[in-house]
Design a protein around this motif. Structure first.
Motif, PDB file in Angstrom:
ATOM      1  N   GLY A  61      -5.662  21.540 -16.221  1.00 38.81           N
ATOM      2  CA  GLY A  61      -5.939  21.538 -17.651  1.00 38.81           C
ATOM      3  C   GLY A  61      -7.295  22.140 -17.980  1.00 38.81           C
ATOM      4  O   GLY A  61      -7.430  22.907 -18.943  1.00 38.81           O
ATOM      5  N   LEU A  62      -8.302  21.803 -17.177  1.00 41.58           N
ATOM      6  CA  LEU A  62      -9.635  22.370 -17.389  1.00 41.58           C
ATOM      7  C   LEU A  62      -9.616  23.889 -17.229  1.00 41.58           C
ATOM      8  O   LEU A  62     -10.231  24.620 -18.009  1.00 41.58           O
ATOM      9  CB  LEU A  62     -10.621  21.748 -16.399  1.00 41.58           C
ATOM     10  CG  LEU A  62     -11.012  20.286 -16.652  1.00 41.58           C
ATOM     11  CD1 LEU A  62     -11.879  19.772 -15.510  1.00 41.58           C
ATOM     12  CD2 LEU A  62     -11.750  20.144 -17.975  1.00 41.58           C
ATOM     13  N   LEU A  63      -8.896  24.361 -16.214  1.00 39.08           N
ATOM     14  CA  LEU A  63      -8.800  25.812 -15.987  1.00 39.08           C
ATOM     15  C   LEU A  63      -8.114  26.498 -17.158  1.00 39.08           C
ATOM     16  O   LEU A  63      -8.566  27.550 -17.621  1.00 39.08           O
ATOM     17  CB  LEU A  63      -8.030  26.094 -14.698  1.00 39.08           C
ATOM     18  CG  LEU A  63      -8.789  25.935 -13.380  1.00 39.08           C
ATOM     19  CD1 LEU A  63      -7.838  26.108 -12.200  1.00 39.08           C
ATOM     20  CD2 LEU A  63      -9.926  26.941 -13.281  1.00 39.08           C
ATOM     21  N   ALA A  64      -7.024  25.902 -17.619  1.00 39.59           N
ATOM     22  CA  ALA A  64      -6.270  26.526 -18.715  1.00 39.59           C
ATOM     23  C   ALA A  64      -7.130  26.654 -19.968  1.00 39.59           C
ATOM     24  O   ALA A  64      -7.118  27.695 -20.638  1.00 39.59           O
ATOM     25  CB  ALA A  64      -5.013  25.708 -19.005  1.00 39.59           C
ATOM     26  N   ARG A  65      -7.900  25.606 -20.276  1.00 39.31           N
ATOM     27  CA  ARG A  65      -8.745  25.673 -21.473  1.00 39.31           C
ATOM     28  C   ARG A  65      -9.940  26.604 -21.271  1.00 39.31           C
ATOM     29  O   ARG A  65     -10.314  27.345 -22.179  1.00 39.31           O
ATOM     30  CB  ARG A  65      -9.221  24.265 -21.843  1.00 39.31           C
ATOM     31  CG  ARG A  65      -8.118  23.375 -22.403  1.00 39.31           C
ATOM     32  CD  ARG A  65      -8.655  22.056 -22.894  1.00 39.31           C
ATOM     33  NE  ARG A  65      -9.098  21.207 -21.800  1.00 39.31           N
ATOM     34  CZ  ARG A  65      -8.319  20.369 -21.132  1.00 39.31           C
ATOM     35  NH1 ARG A  65      -7.037  20.283 -21.441  1.00 39.31           N
ATOM     36  NH2 ARG A  65      -8.801  19.611 -20.166  1.00 39.31           N
ATOM     37  N   SER A  66     -10.530  26.582 -20.085  1.00 36.92           N
ATOM     38  CA  SER A  66     -11.703  27.412 -19.814  1.00 36.92           C
ATOM     39  C   SER A  66     -11.351  28.900 -19.807  1.00 36.92           C
ATOM     40  O   SER A  66     -12.147  29.737 -20.244  1.00 36.92           O
ATOM     41  CB  SER A  66     -12.332  27.030 -18.468  1.00 36.92           C
ATOM     42  OG  SER A  66     -12.747  25.678 -18.466  1.00 36.92           O
ATOM     43  N   LEU A  67     -10.165  29.222 -19.292  1.00 37.28           N
ATOM     44  CA  LEU A  67      -9.752  30.622 -19.182  1.00 37.28           C
ATOM     45  C   LEU A  67      -8.929  31.083 -20.379  1.00 37.28           C
ATOM     46  O   LEU A  67      -8.445  32.214 -20.393  1.00 37.28           O
ATOM     47  CB  LEU A  67      -8.932  30.824 -17.899  1.00 37.28           C
ATOM     48  CG  LEU A  67      -9.651  30.512 -16.580  1.00 37.28           C
ATOM     49  CD1 LEU A  67      -8.670  30.573 -15.410  1.00 37.28           C
ATOM     50  CD2 LEU A  67     -10.796  31.497 -16.361  1.00 37.28           C
ATOM     51  N   SER A  68      -8.770  30.187 -21.367  1.00 38.66           N
ATOM     52  CA  SER A  68      -7.915  30.487 -22.528  1.00 38.66           C
ATOM     53  C   SER A  68      -6.530  30.920 -22.065  1.00 38.66           C
ATOM     54  O   SER A  68      -5.950  31.895 -22.571  1.00 38.66           O
ATOM     55  CB  SER A  68      -8.549  31.588 -23.403  1.00 38.66           C
ATOM     56  OG  SER A  68      -9.794  31.166 -23.904  1.00 38.66           O
ATOM     57  N   ALA A  69      -6.003  30.173 -21.081  1.00 39.09           N
ATOM     58  CA  ALA A  69      -4.710  30.513 -20.481  1.00 39.09           C
ATOM     59  C   ALA A  69      -3.662  29.455 -20.777  1.00 39.09           C
ATOM     60  O   ALA A  69      -2.693  29.300 -20.028  1.00 39.09           O
ATOM     61  CB  ALA A  69      -4.870  30.690 -18.972  1.00 39.09           C
ATOM     62  N   THR A  70      -3.862  28.702 -21.879  1.00 40.28           N
ATOM     63  CA  THR A  70      -2.864  27.697 -22.236  1.00 40.28           C
ATOM     64  C   THR A  70      -1.598  28.380 -22.745  1.00 40.28           C
ATOM     65  O   THR A  70      -1.657  29.437 -23.376  1.00 40.28           O
ATOM     66  CB  THR A  70      -3.411  26.765 -23.334  1.00 40.28           C
ATOM     67  OG1 THR A  70      -3.839  27.564 -24.448  1.00 40.28           O
ATOM     68  CG2 THR A  70      -4.594  25.961 -22.815  1.00 40.28           C
ATOM     69  N   SER A  71      -0.470  27.783 -22.450  1.00 38.30           N
ATOM     70  CA  SER A  71       0.812  28.331 -22.888  1.00 38.30           C
ATOM     71  C   SER A  71       1.833  27.208 -22.965  1.00 38.30           C
ATOM     72  O   SER A  71       1.644  26.137 -22.370  1.00 38.30           O
ATOM     73  CB  SER A  71       1.306  29.404 -21.906  1.00 38.30           C
ATOM     74  OG  SER A  71       1.565  28.845 -20.633  1.00 38.30           O
ATOM     75  N   LYS A  72       2.922  27.444 -23.680  1.00 37.16           N
ATOM     76  CA  LYS A  72       3.961  26.422 -23.807  1.00 37.16           C
ATOM     77  C   LYS A  72       4.632  26.152 -22.465  1.00 37.16           C
ATOM     78  O   LYS A  72       4.930  25.007 -22.128  1.00 37.16           O
ATOM     79  CB  LYS A  72       4.995  26.856 -24.845  1.00 37.16           C
ATOM     80  CG  LYS A  72       4.469  26.807 -26.271  1.00 37.16           C
ATOM     81  CD  LYS A  72       5.550  27.103 -27.276  1.00 37.16           C
ATOM     82  CE  LYS A  72       5.006  26.965 -28.702  1.00 37.16           C
ATOM     83  NZ  LYS A  72       6.066  27.248 -29.710  1.00 37.16           N
TER      84      LYS A  72
END
Length: 250
Positions: A61-72
Motif C-alpha cells: 500500500g505504501l508503494l502504491a501511494r508513493s509511486l502513484s500506482a494505485t489501481s482498481k
C-alpha cells in the motif's frame, strides 16, 4: 494535431507501476506457504510467515501511494490476498494447533472467523469506494482490520510459544476467543488507525530507541514481542469499546 507515440511505447508499462502488485502477490505466496507449514505441523514457521505476509501487506500500500500506482485491480488483488493471508491461513493454523481435537465443532469456529474476515474486507472495499467519492479519508478503522484480526486470533499461540500460558488442553477457550475476534472484526467500533497517530516531539527519540530494542528482541525473544504487541493492541480495543459504549449511552 499531435502525433501519437509509437505503438511499441504505448504498449509498455513502467516497471515501478507493477511493483506494488508484485509485492502483493509475494505476500499472497507467503500466506499460502504458511498454510503448507501449518499442515506439516511446523507451527512456529507458519506464524512467522504470516507476520512476514503482514509486512508485505503494509509495504504494497505504501508503494502504491508513493509511486502513484494505485489501481482498481491492485485494490481487488490486495483484498483477495488479505482474505487468504489473514482469514484462511490463520484459521487453518489455529485449527491445526488447537481445534482439530474437537472435530467438526472446531471447524465451525474456523468457518466463523474466516467468514468474518471476508465480511470485514467486503465492508472495507465499500468504504474505500465511498471515500473516493467523498474525498474525506477516515482516520480510524471500523472494526478490527484483517491483519489485526489475524494477530489477535493467534494470541493464544504467541502465549504458548513464549511459554507464558499453555492452551493445548483448552481448545474451547481458543474457540471462544476466535469468535470474540470475529465479532470485533465485523463490529461497528471505531478502532485505532496508524493515520490517526501523532507523536509529540519530545517522544520521537525515545520511540526510535524503542523500535531498535523491539527489533533486537525480535531476533532473541520474538514470541514475547508479539505477546506485548497483542496486549497493547487489545488494550486499545478495550478503550475503543469503552468510548463506543459511552457514545451509545450519550
Amino acid at each position: 494535431m499531435t502525433a501519437e507515440p509509437p505503438r511499441t511505447q504505448r504498449d509498455k508499462v513502467p516497471f515501478l507501476m507493477l511493483l506494488p502488485n508484485m509485492v502483493t502477490l509475494g505476500g499472497m505466496c507467503i500466506g499460502l506457504t504458511s498454510i503448507r507449514f501449518a499442515m506439516d505441523e511446523r507451527f512456529g514457521t507458519a506464524m512467522l510467515l504470516l507476520l512476514l505476509a503482514a509486512i508485505f501487506d503494509g509495504v504494497d500500500g505504501l508503494l502504491a501511494r508513493s509511486l502513484s500506482a494505485t489501481s482498481k485491480i491492485g485494490a481487488e488483488l490486495d483484498s483477495l490476498s488479505d482474505f487468504l493471508c489473514f482469514g484462511v491461513a490463520p484459521a487453518i493454523l489455529v485449527y491445526q494447533m488447537y481445534l482439530s481435537g474437537i472435530g467438526s465443532l472446531g471447524w465451525v469456529f474456523v468457518l466463523v472467523f474466516a467468514s468474518a474476515t471476508c465480511l470485514r474486507l467486503a465492508r472495507f472495499n465499500v468504504h474505500n469506494t465511498s471515500q473516493e467519492e467523498d474525498a474525506k479519508p477516515m482516520t480510524y478503522f471500523i472494526g478490527v482490520p484483517a491483519p489485526g484480526g489475524a494477530l489477535l486470533v493467534l494470541f493464544p499461540a504467541f502465549l504458548d510459544y513464549a511459554e507464558i500460558l499453555s492452551f493445548g488442553d483448552l481448545p474451547y477457550v481458543v474457540a471462544i476467543w476466535s469468535v470474540i475476534v470475529a465479532l470485533l472484526m465485523v463490529s461497528g467500533v471505531q478502532t485505532l488507525s496508524p493515520k490517526a497517530l501523532r507523536v509529540p516531539r519530545a517522544l520521537i527519540w525515545p520511540m526510535m530507541f524503542t523500535v531498535v530494542i523491539a527489533i533486537g528482541l525480535l531476533f532473541t525473544r520474538p514470541w514475547l514481542v508479539l505477546v506485548i504487541v497483542d496486549t497493547v493492541y487489545s488494550a486499545s480495543l478495550i478503550r475503543s469499546l469503552y468510548l463506543a459504549a459511552r457514545r451509545h449511552r450519550g
